[in-house]
Scaffold this motif. Structure first.
Motif, PDB file in Angstrom:
ATOM      1  N   GLY A  58      -1.158   7.169  -3.874  1.00 42.81           N
ATOM      2  CA  GLY A  58      -0.717   7.758  -2.609  1.00 42.81           C
ATOM      3  C   GLY A  58      -0.062   6.735  -1.699  1.00 42.81           C
ATOM      4  O   GLY A  58       0.978   7.003  -1.082  1.00 42.81           O
ATOM      5  N   ILE A  59      -0.644   5.550  -1.594  1.00 44.88           N
ATOM      6  CA  ILE A  59      -0.065   4.491  -0.760  1.00 44.88           C
ATOM      7  C   ILE A  59       1.297   4.074  -1.308  1.00 44.88           C
ATOM      8  O   ILE A  59       2.262   3.896  -0.556  1.00 44.88           O
ATOM      9  CB  ILE A  59      -1.035   3.287  -0.668  1.00 44.88           C
ATOM     10  CG1 ILE A  59      -2.285   3.674   0.125  1.00 44.88           C
ATOM     11  CG2 ILE A  59      -0.352   2.078  -0.039  1.00 44.88           C
ATOM     12  CD1 ILE A  59      -3.396   2.646   0.076  1.00 44.88           C
ATOM     13  N   PHE A  69       8.933   0.472   2.972  1.00 41.49           N
ATOM     14  CA  PHE A  69       8.178  -0.241   4.007  1.00 41.49           C
ATOM     15  C   PHE A  69       6.793   0.370   4.173  1.00 41.49           C
ATOM     16  O   PHE A  69       6.602   1.579   4.065  1.00 41.49           O
ATOM     17  CB  PHE A  69       8.921  -0.199   5.344  1.00 41.49           C
ATOM     18  CG  PHE A  69      10.281  -0.825   5.274  1.00 41.49           C
ATOM     19  CD1 PHE A  69      10.436  -2.188   5.063  1.00 41.49           C
ATOM     20  CD2 PHE A  69      11.421  -0.042   5.394  1.00 41.49           C
ATOM     21  CE1 PHE A  69      11.691  -2.763   4.984  1.00 41.49           C
ATOM     22  CE2 PHE A  69      12.680  -0.607   5.317  1.00 41.49           C
ATOM     23  CZ  PHE A  69      12.819  -1.968   5.113  1.00 41.49           C
ATOM     24  N   LEU A  70       5.823  -0.507   4.449  1.00 44.65           N
ATOM     25  CA  LEU A  70       4.441  -0.065   4.630  1.00 44.65           C
ATOM     26  C   LEU A  70       3.734  -1.069   5.527  1.00 44.65           C
ATOM     27  O   LEU A  70       3.813  -2.277   5.301  1.00 44.65           O
ATOM     28  CB  LEU A  70       3.727   0.012   3.274  1.00 44.65           C
ATOM     29  CG  LEU A  70       2.249   0.363   3.302  1.00 44.65           C
ATOM     30  CD1 LEU A  70       2.055   1.846   3.586  1.00 44.65           C
ATOM     31  CD2 LEU A  70       1.579   0.007   1.991  1.00 44.65           C
ATOM     32  N   THR A  71       3.037  -0.559   6.540  1.00 45.14           N
ATOM     33  CA  THR A  71       2.201  -1.429   7.370  1.00 45.14           C
ATOM     34  C   THR A  71       0.753  -1.307   6.904  1.00 45.14           C
ATOM     35  O   THR A  71       0.377  -0.344   6.234  1.00 45.14           O
ATOM     36  CB  THR A  71       2.288  -1.037   8.862  1.00 45.14           C
ATOM     37  OG1 THR A  71       1.737   0.268   9.032  1.00 45.14           O
ATOM     38  CG2 THR A  71       3.736  -1.072   9.360  1.00 45.14           C
ATOM     39  N   LEU A  72      -0.034  -2.274   7.283  1.00 40.48           N
ATOM     40  CA  LEU A  72      -1.442  -2.262   6.909  1.00 40.48           C
ATOM     41  C   LEU A  72      -2.160  -1.072   7.543  1.00 40.48           C
ATOM     42  O   LEU A  72      -3.007  -0.440   6.918  1.00 40.48           O
ATOM     43  CB  LEU A  72      -2.104  -3.584   7.314  1.00 40.48           C
ATOM     44  CG  LEU A  72      -3.515  -3.820   6.806  1.00 40.48           C
ATOM     45  CD1 LEU A  72      -3.580  -3.726   5.282  1.00 40.48           C
ATOM     46  CD2 LEU A  72      -4.023  -5.169   7.264  1.00 40.48           C
ATOM     47  N   SER A  73      -1.815  -0.744   8.794  1.00 39.64           N
ATOM     48  CA  SER A  73      -2.482   0.388   9.443  1.00 39.64           C
ATOM     49  C   SER A  73      -2.144   1.706   8.752  1.00 39.64           C
ATOM     50  O   SER A  73      -3.001   2.595   8.664  1.00 39.64           O
ATOM     51  CB  SER A  73      -2.120   0.455  10.930  1.00 39.64           C
ATOM     52  OG  SER A  73      -0.796   0.872  11.125  1.00 39.64           O
ATOM     53  N   ALA A  75      -1.572   2.028   5.535  1.00 43.26           N
ATOM     54  CA  ALA A  75      -2.366   2.016   4.303  1.00 43.26           C
ATOM     55  C   ALA A  75      -3.834   2.352   4.597  1.00 43.26           C
ATOM     56  O   ALA A  75      -4.468   3.096   3.839  1.00 43.26           O
ATOM     57  CB  ALA A  75      -2.260   0.660   3.617  1.00 43.26           C
ATOM     58  N   LEU A  76      -4.371   1.830   5.692  1.00 44.57           N
ATOM     59  CA  LEU A  76      -5.747   2.145   6.074  1.00 44.57           C
ATOM     60  C   LEU A  76      -5.899   3.630   6.415  1.00 44.57           C
ATOM     61  O   LEU A  76      -6.882   4.275   6.016  1.00 44.57           O
ATOM     62  CB  LEU A  76      -6.187   1.282   7.262  1.00 44.57           C
ATOM     63  CG  LEU A  76      -6.424  -0.186   6.965  1.00 44.57           C
ATOM     64  CD1 LEU A  76      -6.586  -0.975   8.257  1.00 44.57           C
ATOM     65  CD2 LEU A  76      -7.635  -0.362   6.076  1.00 44.57           C
ATOM     66  N   ILE A 157     -10.301   0.534  -0.186  1.00 40.12           N
ATOM     67  CA  ILE A 157      -9.192   0.642  -1.151  1.00 40.12           C
ATOM     68  C   ILE A 157      -7.859   0.602  -0.417  1.00 40.12           C
ATOM     69  O   ILE A 157      -6.915  -0.043  -0.871  1.00 40.12           O
ATOM     70  CB  ILE A 157      -9.337   1.925  -1.995  1.00 40.12           C
ATOM     71  CG1 ILE A 157     -10.624   1.859  -2.832  1.00 40.12           C
ATOM     72  CG2 ILE A 157      -8.120   2.126  -2.889  1.00 40.12           C
ATOM     73  CD1 ILE A 157     -11.046   3.194  -3.422  1.00 40.12           C
ATOM     74  N   GLY A 158      -7.782   1.280   0.733  1.00 42.56           N
ATOM     75  CA  GLY A 158      -6.558   1.247   1.543  1.00 42.56           C
ATOM     76  C   GLY A 158      -6.248  -0.154   2.048  1.00 42.56           C
ATOM     77  O   GLY A 158      -5.083  -0.563   2.096  1.00 42.56           O
ATOM     78  N   LEU A 159      -7.285  -0.898   2.426  1.00 41.76           N
ATOM     79  CA  LEU A 159      -7.084  -2.282   2.880  1.00 41.76           C
ATOM     80  C   LEU A 159      -6.528  -3.145   1.759  1.00 41.76           C
ATOM     81  O   LEU A 159      -5.530  -3.851   1.941  1.00 41.76           O
ATOM     82  CB  LEU A 159      -8.399  -2.860   3.391  1.00 41.76           C
ATOM     83  CG  LEU A 159      -8.380  -4.342   3.777  1.00 41.76           C
ATOM     84  CD1 LEU A 159      -7.476  -4.560   4.977  1.00 41.76           C
ATOM     85  CD2 LEU A 159      -9.786  -4.833   4.061  1.00 41.76           C
ATOM     86  N   ILE A 160      -7.153  -3.047   0.603  1.00 40.24           N
ATOM     87  CA  ILE A 160      -6.694  -3.860  -0.535  1.00 40.24           C
ATOM     88  C   ILE A 160      -5.285  -3.436  -0.952  1.00 40.24           C
ATOM     89  O   ILE A 160      -4.407  -4.280  -1.151  1.00 40.24           O
ATOM     90  CB  ILE A 160      -7.693  -3.764  -1.703  1.00 40.24           C
ATOM     91  CG1 ILE A 160      -9.019  -4.412  -1.294  1.00 40.24           C
ATOM     92  CG2 ILE A 160      -7.137  -4.419  -2.958  1.00 40.24           C
ATOM     93  CD1 ILE A 160     -10.169  -4.133  -2.232  1.00 40.24           C
TER      94      ILE A 160
END
Length: 172
Positions: A58-59, A69-73, A75-76, A157-160
């Motif tokens: 999904g991410i 593009f993807l930010t960490l927030s 993904a979380l 998992i989202g963080l990683i």
């Protein structure tokens, strides 16, 4: 010119439904094999591996839809959202299982735990009986635990996944 940005909520819902259905099929498979009350750690490992695969998928697809593009927030949010949707499906199935399909589900789990405790020889008979009674009387605590576990696992998992897949948009 304004670009149409993908929404994390839409991706969370879609991939949460995918994860929930896959885990539902896995749970029905366990039920059909009469292994749904088994405390085999491989069931938990398989569940976590499925979660990792679907959340990372999904991410990754969100990043692809967001022009790479993807930010960490983001993904979380995706990890927690996907985990939440899957947890709701799992709680509904567990309620159905323990009230309709197998009304003695809590008793079977308590008996399985009691047998394991007796075989281990670490607890006294009174402690084993107290554990047995607690499992039956407080089985309802399973439902919030499922929600909390899935959301925290989704966040991790989202963080990683976010740390691996993040890519910031250029400032220009």
């Amino acid at each position: 010119m304004e670009e149409n940005q993908p929404k994390t909520g839409k991706f969370s819902l879609n991939y949460g439904l995918i994860l929930g259905v896959i885990l539902l099929v896995f749970s029905i498979m366990l039920y059909s094999m009469d292994a749904h009350y088994s405390q085999d750690p491989s069931n938990t490992v398989i569940t976590i591996l499925i979660m990792v695969g679907v959340i990372i998928w999904g991410i990754f697809n969100f990043r692809k839809a967001n022009q790479g593009f993807l930010t960490l927030s983001e993904a979380l949010k995706l990890g927690a959202g996907i985990g939440l949707v899957a947890a709701i499906i799992t709680v509904i199935y567990t309620l159905f299982l323990s009230n309709v399909l197998d009304p003695d589900f809590a008793v079977k789990i308590a008996e399985t735990t009691k047998a394991a405790s007796e075989a281990g020889g670490q607890l006294s008979d009174a402690q084993i009986q107290q554990q047995y009674d607690g499992t039956i009387n407080y089985f309802w605590i399973t439902y919030p635990f499922i929600l909390i576990f899935y959301i925290i696992a989704g966040l991790i998992i989202g963080l990683i996944g976010g740390l691996i897949l993040k890519k910031a948009k250029p400032d220009y």
